[in-house]
Write an enzyme that holds these catalytic residues in place. Structure first.
Site, PDB file in Angstrom:
ATOM      1  N   CYS A 107       2.058   0.625  -1.017  1.00 12.48           N
ATOM      2  CA  CYS A 107       0.940   0.422  -0.124  1.00 12.48           C
ATOM      3  C   CYS A 107      -0.211   0.650  -1.082  1.00 12.48           C
ATOM      4  O   CYS A 107      -0.217   1.797  -1.660  1.00 12.48           O
ATOM      5  CB  CYS A 107       0.995   1.021   0.911  1.00 12.48           C
ATOM      6  SG  CYS A 107      -0.395   1.250   2.141  1.00 12.48           S
ATOM      7  N   THR A 108      -1.095  -0.200  -0.986  1.00  9.76           N
ATOM      8  CA  THR A 108      -2.234  -0.276  -1.861  1.00  9.76           C
ATOM      9  C   THR A 108      -2.979   1.125  -1.687  1.00  9.76           C
ATOM     10  O   THR A 108      -3.870   1.650  -2.463  1.00  9.76           O
ATOM     11  CB  THR A 108      -3.341  -1.214  -2.150  1.00  9.76           C
ATOM     12  OG1 THR A 108      -3.669  -1.681  -0.826  1.00  9.76           O
ATOM     13  CG2 THR A 108      -2.426  -2.376  -2.776  1.00  9.76           C
ATOM     14  N   HIS A 109      -3.000   1.819  -0.495  1.00  7.21           N
ATOM     15  CA  HIS A 109      -3.816   2.991  -0.222  1.00  7.21           C
ATOM     16  C   HIS A 109      -3.101   4.182  -1.010  1.00  7.21           C
ATOM     17  O   HIS A 109      -3.860   5.102  -1.079  1.00  7.21           O
ATOM     18  CB  HIS A 109      -3.820   3.132   1.336  1.00  7.21           C
ATOM     19  CG  HIS A 109      -4.573   2.656   2.299  1.00  7.21           C
ATOM     20  ND1 HIS A 109      -4.626   1.209   2.357  1.00  7.21           N
ATOM     21  CD2 HIS A 109      -5.668   2.899   2.815  1.00  7.21           C
ATOM     22  CE1 HIS A 109      -5.784   0.861   3.410  1.00  7.21           C
ATOM     23  NE2 HIS A 109      -6.516   1.868   3.619  1.00  7.21           N
TER      24      HIS A 109
ATOM     25  N   ASP B 251      -8.336  -6.197   1.585  1.00  7.71           N
ATOM     26  CA  ASP B 251      -7.131  -5.262   2.078  1.00  7.71           C
ATOM     27  C   ASP B 251      -7.649  -4.948   3.524  1.00  7.71           C
ATOM     28  O   ASP B 251      -8.758  -5.507   4.058  1.00  7.71           O
ATOM     29  CB  ASP B 251      -7.237  -4.018   1.416  1.00  7.71           C
ATOM     30  CG  ASP B 251      -6.347  -2.972   1.805  1.00  7.71           C
ATOM     31  OD1 ASP B 251      -5.205  -3.401   2.056  1.00  7.71           O
ATOM     32  OD2 ASP B 251      -6.788  -1.987   1.709  1.00  7.71           O
ATOM     33  N   SER B 252      -6.995  -4.333   4.408  1.00  7.96           N
ATOM     34  CA  SER B 252      -7.253  -4.103   5.424  1.00  7.96           C
ATOM     35  C   SER B 252      -8.291  -2.780   5.548  1.00  7.96           C
ATOM     36  O   SER B 252      -8.786  -2.466   6.508  1.00  7.96           O
ATOM     37  CB  SER B 252      -5.948  -3.443   6.293  1.00  7.96           C
ATOM     38  OG  SER B 252      -5.504  -2.348   5.672  1.00  7.96           O
TER      39      SER B 252
ATOM     40  N   TYR C 169      -2.716  -2.451   9.467  1.00  7.54           N
ATOM     41  CA  TYR C 169      -1.886  -3.601   9.386  1.00  7.54           C
ATOM     42  C   TYR C 169      -0.478  -3.333   9.632  1.00  7.54           C
ATOM     43  O   TYR C 169       0.523  -3.812  10.323  1.00  7.54           O
ATOM     44  CB  TYR C 169      -1.966  -4.710   8.278  1.00  7.54           C
ATOM     45  CG  TYR C 169      -3.099  -5.240   7.952  1.00  7.54           C
ATOM     46  CD1 TYR C 169      -4.306  -5.308   9.060  1.00  7.54           C
ATOM     47  CD2 TYR C 169      -3.383  -6.140   6.923  1.00  7.54           C
ATOM     48  CE1 TYR C 169      -5.168  -6.229   9.018  1.00  7.54           C
ATOM     49  CE2 TYR C 169      -4.382  -7.247   6.642  1.00  7.54           C
ATOM     50  CZ  TYR C 169      -5.442  -7.264   7.642  1.00  7.54           C
ATOM     51  OH  TYR C 169      -6.520  -7.795   7.742  1.00  7.54           O
ATOM     52  N   GLY C 170      -0.220  -2.111   9.026  1.00  7.92           N
ATOM     53  CA  GLY C 170       1.300  -1.502   9.107  1.00  7.92           C
ATOM     54  C   GLY C 170       1.884  -1.360  10.208  1.00  7.92           C
ATOM     55  O   GLY C 170       3.293  -1.277  10.487  1.00  7.92           O
TER      56      GLY C 170
ATOM     57  N   CYS D 225      -3.119  -5.852  -1.043  1.00  9.63           N
ATOM     58  CA  CYS D 225      -2.171  -5.218   0.363  1.00  9.63           C
ATOM     59  C   CYS D 225      -0.833  -5.548   0.516  1.00  9.63           C
ATOM     60  O   CYS D 225      -0.582  -6.812   0.654  1.00  9.63           O
ATOM     61  CB  CYS D 225      -3.022  -5.690   1.558  1.00  9.63           C
ATOM     62  SG  CYS D 225      -2.398  -5.029   3.181  1.00  9.63           S
ATOM     63  N   ASN D 226       0.040  -4.668   0.535  1.00  6.11           N
ATOM     64  CA  ASN D 226       1.466  -4.822   0.225  1.00  6.11           C
ATOM     65  C   ASN D 226       1.781  -5.625   1.700  1.00  6.11           C
ATOM     66  O   ASN D 226       2.638  -6.413   1.674  1.00  6.11           O
ATOM     67  CB  ASN D 226       2.355  -3.858   0.096  1.00  6.11           C
ATOM     68  CG  ASN D 226       2.132  -3.289  -1.294  1.00  6.11           C
ATOM     69  OD1 ASN D 226       2.903  -3.710  -2.259  1.00  6.11           O
ATOM     70  ND2 ASN D 226       0.929  -2.696  -1.700  1.00  6.11           N
TER      71      ASN D 226
HETATM   72  N1  DGL Z   1      -3.158  -1.109   2.223  1.00  5.67           N
HETATM   73  C1  DGL Z   1      -2.323  -1.689   2.933  1.00  5.67           C
HETATM   74  C2  DGL Z   1      -0.891  -2.193   2.218  1.00  5.67           C
HETATM   75  O1  DGL Z   1      -0.865  -2.215   0.950  1.00  5.67           O
HETATM   76  C3  DGL Z   1      -1.838  -1.435   4.254  1.00  5.67           C
HETATM   77  C4  DGL Z   1      -2.702  -0.270   4.978  1.00  5.67           C
HETATM   78  C5  DGL Z   1      -2.481  -0.844   6.684  1.00  5.67           C
HETATM   79  O2  DGL Z   1      -1.434  -0.389   7.368  1.00  5.67           O
HETATM   80  O3  DGL Z   1      -3.470  -1.563   7.088  1.00  5.67           O
HETATM   81  O4  DGL Z   1       0.143  -2.311   2.764  1.00  5.67           O
END
Ligand code: DGL
Length: 268
Positions: free
Chosen positions: A193-195, A15-16, A47-48, A79-80
């Protein structure tokens, strides 16, 4: 030796940042004996807010190097954002089973009674045609309201450092969906988003009663278990995490990581 026959070959969870830990928690339940290396691309976080090209190049390059070095039996892109953009490309270039993470629109569509579903993801995720296809296939006849919530990524990171997540970020995300046409009728929210499952308690308060939250972590863990069915596992050393930000101190995350069985941290 074929990596699937090496019982010490790890599952690589990527993941990020710390979001992939929500997938790790479910994986622990199903395959407690599976050795895991958790990789957080903290130098690339978030990443988003990046472009598709930036994310695809970064994820494919990094996973290429990591699979060479770690020889995982399976890679999970937890990570989505990375999955909805780069899953196909990564599958084409790497010779290791890849499990991705996609917004849980299908279970949300089965759950909603009002027919109005909210979706919280990163800005990059919510604009993907992958999400359009899921909506078309599984939520036809329902209303899917999408909101990109970059501040929730940092709020979740803060929570895992032991800080109080920014209440304004949580209120803003809930308010943004509620204020869209149809928003007051939302009864199901996809945490895409996995967060974000890390903030489910806070989001539940912000949305109020009568809202169910759905996310893909349990389904992803089941898919990993299916792919690895029949394989042997030996853990030769404690599970550990790698981060891409050279010299970054993950000390603040140590307690949270230990809660997920991650005992050491190093640099990629
Ligand atoms: N955890 C990531 C997801 O599932 C994204 C977080 C990010 O923006 O890096 O999309």
């Amino acid at each position: 030796m074929d990596r699937t026959q090496d019982p010490a070959a790890p599952v690589l969870l990527f993941d990020s940042g710390v979001g992939g830990l929500t997938v790790l928690a479910e994986l622990r339940r199903l395959l407690p004996q599976a050795p895991v290396v958790y990789v957080a691309d903290t130098a690339g976080l978030p990443y988003g807010t990046k472009t598709e090209a930036q994310i695809a190049a970064r994820v494919a390059g990094l996973l290429g190097r990591l699979t060479e070095r770690l020889k995982p039996r399976l890679v999970c892109i937890a990570c989505n954002t990375a999955s909805t953009i780069a899953l196909g490309m990564v599958r084409e270039v790497l010779e290791v089973p890849i499990v991705g993470t996609v917004p849980a629109i299908k279970p949300a569509a089965a759950l909603t009674r009002s027919g109005v579903i909210g979706l919280l993801g990163t800005q990059a995720t919510i604009r993907q045609s992958y999400v359009d296809r899921l909506e078309h296939e599984f939520a036809a006849g329902k209303r899917l309201l999408r909101h990109g919530a970059p501040d929730l990524v940092e709020a979740a990171e803060a929570k895992l450092r032991g800080e109080t997540p920014d209440p304004q970020a949580i209120a803003f995300a809930a308010g943004a969906l509620r204020s869209m046409p149809g928003g007051p009728d939302i009864d199901t929210v996809v945490l895409a988003c996995t967060h974000f499952p890390l903030l489910e308690d806070e989001l539940a308060v912000a949305f109020g009663t009568g809202v169910n939250f759905v996310h893909g972590a349990a389904g992803i863990a089941r898919q990993i278990a299916r792919v690895l069915e029949g394989q042997e596992f030996v853990r030769k050393h404690p599970d550990y995490a790698l981060t891409t930000r050279q010299g970054a101190s993950w000390a603040a995350y140590a307690r949270a990581l230990a809660g997920y069985g991650i005992e050491g941290v190093g640099a990629v």
